[in-house]
Design an enzyme around this catalytic site. Structure first.
Site, PDB file in Angstrom:
ATOM      1  CG  ASP A  14      -2.017   1.002   1.183  1.00 41.61           C
ATOM      2  OD1 ASP A  14      -2.182   1.633   0.131  1.00 41.61           O
ATOM      3  OD2 ASP A  14      -2.730   1.157   2.185  1.00 41.61           O
ATOM      4  CG  ASP A 108      -3.397   3.854  -3.525  1.00 42.79           C
ATOM      5  OD1 ASP A 108      -4.286   3.094  -3.931  1.00 42.79           O
ATOM      6  OD2 ASP A 108      -3.549   4.615  -2.552  1.00 42.79           O
ATOM      7  CD  GLU A 109      -5.556  -0.870  -1.514  1.00 39.97           C
ATOM      8  OE1 GLU A 109      -5.239  -1.637  -0.576  1.00 39.97           O
ATOM      9  OE2 GLU A 109      -6.564  -0.147  -1.486  1.00 39.97           O
TER      10      GLU A 109
END
Length: 369
Positions: A14, A108-109
């Site tokens: 993350d 983003d993860e």
């Protein structure tokens, strides 16, 4: 029983305050300062906040006006999704150096299954450290990671030592870890559910584990079985590298409330064009068109129509959206309009590459992650 389940080595990566960190990366003068991505203007809503801004209570989905009251020195920067996608692709390329089993959750993860990995490394913890170091060296951003035997625990763990840290939950530590965990930290337990659990004396994983399956189903419906399993470390969802997209959407929040459908048509045209652009980019079409209407009192309404054919052209999307707009009277003046397409032509199964072996493996309590 946990000992009867497949044991995998799962990493959840993350990125730390991704949108805000990208802004600080591109404008070094913003480093160390309280910034908010989006939220500018009298009606703006914040998309992301830097850790410096979060110390003042600024967070995503907050109005820019409220954020300024909390942090008078807050700096607003514009969103730049093309830039975010470009950096996300760089990061994903790093993931793929280690395994083909990468399941992105957003820009983003992502989850990574490194049970069998391209580097031949035994330790998932060392792989996570290596990945985070490469992201910092090659991209200039920091990331946090969680490492454990399944996706649920890995995701919970990735938030444990944020920012720029990681947490490993070894097989022998899974049950003690979950029992000690605040119920608010359980992925899938939202604010409303947490309050309901508090009222029933459920504050930690240990409290949750003390409740029977029947009790949890009675009080939490379909989610009850999920809560019963995950607090016992049971979560069998695999890392799926080819997740099928279910919908595409775009929306706009207006600087002033709109009270007439006529004034909304121009806005709908722009939104339909944006949705069409995204459909073309992803090479998909959809049958179900949904119009989202958020009123000035923040109440939300959706109106949908399913067509007998797939569409992705802006003119056809707009035509249906207009029909939905005129379908019924508006309840109030409107602050936001959105259009989404679902029922996409992505139902065909995509062949899986490098699928992990799902045969049952007994838990070895000394297995190192």
């Amino acid at each position: 029983m946990l000992s009867d389940l497949p044991i995998r080595k799962i990493i959840h990566v993350d990125m730390d305050a991704f949108y805000a960190s990208v802004a600080q990366l591109d404008a070094p003068e913003l480093k160390g300062k309280a910034i908010a991505v989006g939220g500018g203007g009298p009606r703006g809503v914040i998309s992301a906040a830097s850790y410096e801004a979060r110390q003042f209570g600024v967070k995503s989905a907050m109005s820019g006006q409220l954020a300024l009251k909390l942090c008078p020195d807050l700096i607003f920067v514009k969103t730049d999704f093309e830039r975010y996608r470009s950096i996300s692709n760089q990061i994903r390329a790093i993931f793929l150096d280690y395994t083909d089993l990468v399941e992105p959750l957003s820009l983003d993860e992502a989850y990574l299954d490194v049970t069998e990995n391209k580097k031949g490394l035994y330790s998932a913890s060392l792989i996570a450290e290596d990945i985070r170091q490469r992201i910092y060296d090659e991209v200039g951003l920091t990331a946090s990671a969680g490492i454990s035997i399944n996706k649920f625990i890995a995701k919970v763990a990735s938030d444990y030592n944020k920012p720029n840290g990681q947490k490993t939950v070894n097989p022998e530590d899974v049950l003690p870890f979950l029992e000690a965990l605040d119920i608010r930290k359980f992925y899938g337990v939202g604010k409303v559910t947490a309050e309901k659990m508090y009222q029933k004396g459920i504050f930690t994983g240990k409290d949750l584990k003390s409740k029977s399956l029947e009790y949890l189903k009675t009080h939490f419906g379909k989610s009850g079985a999920y809560y019963y399993d995950v607090v016992r470390g049971i979560h069998t969802s695999e890392v799926k590298p080819n997740r099928i997209r279910k919908s595409l959407a775009a929306e706009r929040t207006f600087s002033e409330n709109l009270s007439s459908e006529i004034f909304m048509l121009e806005k709908l045209k722009l939104i339909a064009e944006e949705v069409s652009k995204r459909l073309h980019k992803n090479n998909v079409s959809g049958k179900t068109i949904t119009l989202k209407i958020k009123y000035s009192d923040f109440t939300l309404q959706t109106r949908s129509k399913t067509l007998p054919y797939y569409v992705k052209e802006a003119a056809l999307i707009l035509e249906t959206a207009k029909d939905l707009l005129y379908q019924d009277r508006l309840n109030n003046s409107v602050r936001l309009l959105g259009i989404s397409l679902s029922n996409l032509n992505t139902n065909a199964k995509i062949p899986k590459k490098g699928k992990a072996d799902n045969s049952t493996i007994s838990v070895q309590l000394k297995l190192k992650f």
